[in-house]
Scaffold this active site. Structure first.
Site, short mmCIF file in Angstrom:
data_model
loop_
_atom_site.label_atom_id
_atom_site.label_comp_id
_atom_site.label_asym_id
_atom_site.label_seq_id
_atom_site.Cartn_x
_atom_site.Cartn_y
_atom_site.Cartn_z
N HIS A 153 0.40 -7.86 -1.84
CA HIS A 153 0.35 -8.88 -0.55
C HIS A 153 -0.42 -9.89 -0.50
O HIS A 153 -0.42 -10.56 0.35
CB HIS A 153 0.26 -7.71 0.76
CG HIS A 153 -0.91 -7.22 0.82
ND1 HIS A 153 -1.50 -6.20 -0.09
CD2 HIS A 153 -2.08 -7.44 1.62
CE1 HIS A 153 -2.87 -5.98 0.10
NE2 HIS A 153 -3.10 -6.42 1.11
N ASP A 154 -1.35 -9.80 -1.54
CA ASP A 154 -2.44 -10.84 -1.70
C ASP A 154 -2.15 -11.78 -2.75
O ASP A 154 -2.93 -12.70 -2.82
CB ASP A 154 -3.74 -10.16 -2.09
CG ASP A 154 -4.49 -9.38 -0.73
OD1 ASP A 154 -4.17 -9.73 0.54
OD2 ASP A 154 -5.14 -8.51 -1.15
N ASP A 171 -3.65 2.56 4.23
CA ASP A 171 -4.72 1.59 3.85
C ASP A 171 -5.83 1.90 4.73
O ASP A 171 -5.82 2.23 5.95
CB ASP A 171 -4.34 0.18 4.10
CG ASP A 171 -4.41 -0.82 3.12
OD1 ASP A 171 -5.64 -0.96 2.67
OD2 ASP A 171 -3.59 -1.49 2.51
N GLU A 177 -9.55 -0.79 -3.71
CA GLU A 177 -9.62 -2.34 -4.21
C GLU A 177 -11.02 -2.75 -4.71
O GLU A 177 -11.86 -2.76 -3.82
CB GLU A 177 -9.04 -3.03 -3.14
CG GLU A 177 -8.61 -4.54 -3.50
CD GLU A 177 -8.51 -5.32 -2.30
OE1 GLU A 177 -7.80 -6.44 -2.34
OE2 GLU A 177 -9.06 -5.20 -1.36
N ASP A 201 -9.15 -0.60 1.08
CA ASP A 201 -9.48 -2.00 1.23
C ASP A 201 -11.07 -2.61 0.64
O ASP A 201 -12.18 -1.93 1.21
CB ASP A 201 -9.56 -2.55 2.51
CG ASP A 201 -9.34 -4.09 2.60
OD1 ASP A 201 -8.23 -4.63 2.11
OD2 ASP A 201 -9.93 -4.70 3.42
C1 GLC Z 1 -8.25 -7.22 0.96
C2 GLC Z 1 -6.52 -7.01 1.61
C3 GLC Z 1 -6.32 -8.43 2.06
C4 GLC Z 1 -7.27 -8.44 3.34
C5 GLC Z 1 -8.74 -8.49 2.89
C6 GLC Z 1 -9.66 -8.38 4.12
O1 GLC Z 1 -8.39 -7.97 0.02
O2 GLC Z 1 -5.96 -6.63 0.67
O3 GLC Z 1 -5.14 -8.59 2.65
O4 GLC Z 1 -7.21 -9.76 3.89
O5 GLC Z 1 -8.99 -7.23 2.07
O6 GLC Z 1 -9.36 -7.20 4.61
#
Ligand code: GLC
Length: 564
Positions: A333-334, A102, A258, A204
């Site tokens: 995970h979100d 990540d 992402e 991310d």
């Molecule tokens: C992304 C991650 C998440 C995190 C956020 C801030 O959305 O997947 O888990 O809290 O970024 O880094």
């Protein structure tokens, strides 16, 4: 010119995401660790997956479970050491598995040395590593924050009488990508990990890195939608292209960004190979389907409809039909567990739902991403007390509702379906204490249904388990390139219970039928020829039923046919 059908390891690979905190504890501190992943490598390999995406494992004070990084070049002590990391990588390479890390570079932790220097004085050389708004200019224009207790992305800092920007928690200050030194630091961090042998990055919130540093009021064209605004930064593509020129183009690695806020119209700007930016990204259209408009964490009052689900996947498939490549996922995970969210986790429907959803991901075009536990059908935990939640998102949003005198019971009901903690409970390995995750009290409660067959050991024994179906379905995808590269065609888009589509490549034609219903349902497909039809797999104990061109499906049944 690169074609969508071009072969590539990251197109053909299947990704298995591991949230290391929840996977396997070997030290007895209730927190998963790298040795735990090492211990389970044979199991992971046995699934048939090819690529592991590891959520952040770097040094972090864990305000947001590792997404607040204090040192990009060292391992979080709770998870182990760099030696453990290297052992993991070696063990993976021996088994032919690739590792994707990540990359969290929209922000750092406020405990990162850069930020500590940056906040120390206005003339510190690190000042411009972050975004500061001097207080003498007045209150900065509104910026919305995901995890802030006031929903405010500007935090006043007394030391230098200025505000800093944080799109996420107050402990996650945003980096200033305008500064070439910051970009160089990031390039060097990426090279550091690639030189160790890492095979790629999941990036991310990469769509948020570029900011208009004049910080104007939110322009009207965004209609109050901060996420769209954040993902529309003026130099985003310059930065991504630079990452490619400086780093990515020099290695055989994969990238998946992402990308909240990125819709169909902008998709190819990121992943058209000729633009030399990213390989893939995660869109959020499906993740928004069961939420209120512009309310990422609020469940929608009416329920989502299957034709909407089909439309999202069909449009996204179309966008990458000739250029670029898709990535497809149902949870991470979100977001809550897929079987609880898109299927039905009641005792009678759980098995078919979990396997039907696996069938879906493994018969679509695009790289499929599975999340640990999805292979055994892990479900939402649905905590009913705020005391059980650990996630900063749920905990801080609870405080907002409390401060506003809002309906706390309604909030908890919402979190039973929406909270990220639903997907973060420890991996369910066997029937022993804490599901074999840890001998000590786990950092987040284990879902009690590990005692009812939702665990690896029990499912290993059962030839027809969700786990063994997953393995069979992966083998089917791998044996038939049509399921990876073939073109996709949606049939009967308005059917409310059955999702039907074909995949075609050269002389091969497959038909996939998926029931998303609690009841029996049927479909007639006059447009296809079934003379040569062979059933490749079905998840239901009942044999598949078809008469001529009419098919009857049991609740959540999945059938894959080979027609040619
Ligand atoms: C992304 C991650 C998440 C995190 C956020 C801030 O959305 O997947 O888990 O809290 O970024 O880094």
């Amino acid at each position: 010119m690169q074609q969508a059908t071009d072969q590539n390891w990251w197109k053909e690979g299947i990704v298995y995401q591991i949230y290391p905190r929840s996977f396997q504890d070997t030290t007895g501190n209730g927190v998963g660790d790298l040795q735990g992943v090492i211990r389970r490598l044979d199991y992971i390999k046995s699934l048939g997956v090819d690529i592991i995406w590891l959520n952040p494992v770097y040094v972090s004070p864990n305000d947001d479970n590792g997404y607040d990084i204090a040192d990009y070049r060292n391992i979080m002590p709770e998870f182990g050491t760099m030696t453990d990391f290297e052992e993991l990588l070696t063990g993976m390479k021996q088994r032919g598995l690739k590792l994707v890390m990540d990359l969290v570079v929209n922000h750092t932790s406020d405990e990162h040395a850069w930020f500590e220097a940056s906040r120390a004085s206005r003339d510190n050389p690190y000042r411009d590593y972050y975004h500061w708004w001097p207080a003498e200019k007045g209150t900065p224009p509104k910026r919305w924050s995901y995890f802030d207790v006031d929903g405010n992305a500007w935090k006043y800092d007394e030391t230098t009488d200025a505000y800093y920007l944080h799109y996420f928690s107050v402990k996650q200050p945003d980096l200033n990508w305008e500064n070439p030194k910051v970009r160089k630091e990031i390039h060097d961090i990426m090279k550091f990990w690639f030189d160790k042998g890492v095979d790629g990055f999941r990036m991310d919130v990469i769509s948020f890195i570029s900011k208009d540093t004049d910080f104007p009021e939110l322009p009207q064209k965004y209609g109050g939608d901060f996420v769209s605004f954040y993902s529309d930064g003026p130099k985003l593509h310059d930065y991504l292209h630079e990452l490619h020129t400086e780093v990515l183009g020099k290695y055989d690695v994969m990238t998946v960004g992402e990308a909240p806020g990125i819709g169909l119209d902008k998709a190819l700007d990121f992943v058209d190979a000729e633009r030399k930016e990213l390989n893939m990204f995660f869109h959020f259209d499906l993740m928004a389907l069961d939420r209120e408009e512009n309310e990422v964490f609020l469940m929608r009052k009416d329920s989502w409809k299957l034709p909407e689900f089909k439309k999202i996947h069909s449009e996204w498939d179309q966008v990458f039909a000739r250029k670029g490549w898709g990535s497809i996922y149902l949870n991470n995970h979100d977001f809550p567990r897929s079987v609880s969210r898109w299927g039905n986790d009641s005792v009678v429907n759980w098995y078919n739902s979990a396997t039907m959803l696996q069938t879906f991901l493994l018969t679509m075009r695009g790289t499929p991403y599975f999340y640990y536990g999805e292979e055994i059908g892990m479900t939402n935990i649905k905590f009913d007390s705020i005391a059980d939640y650990q996630d900063i998102n749920t905990v801080n949003r609870y405080k907002i509702v409390q401060n506003e005198g809002g309906d706390l019971a309604a909030f908890i009901e919402n979190e039973k379906a929406a909270s990220r903690d639903n997907a973060r409970t420890p991996m369910q390995w066997d029937e022993s204490t804490n599901a074999g995750f840890s001998l000590e009290r786990p950092w987040l409660q284990v879902n009690e249904n590990y005692k009812e067959g939702i665990n690896v050991a029990d499912q290993e024994e059962d030839h027809n388990s969700v786990l063994n179906y997953f393995r069979k379905m992966i083998a089917i995808r791998k044996a038939h390139p049509v399921l990876i590269h073939g073109s996709y065609r949606l049939l009967q888009e308005n059917h409310e219970h059955i999702y039907a589509y074909t995949r075609t490549l050269d002389e091969h034609l497959f038909l996939i039928l998926l029931s998303f219903s609690n009841n029996r349902s049927s479909i007639t497909l006059n447009e296809l020829d079934f003379e040569e039809a062979k059933l490749v797999i079905s998840n239901d104990v009942e044999a598949e039923k078809h008469q001529g061109k009419s098919f009857e499906l049991a609740p959540y049944q999945a059938c894959v046919y080979r027609l040619l």
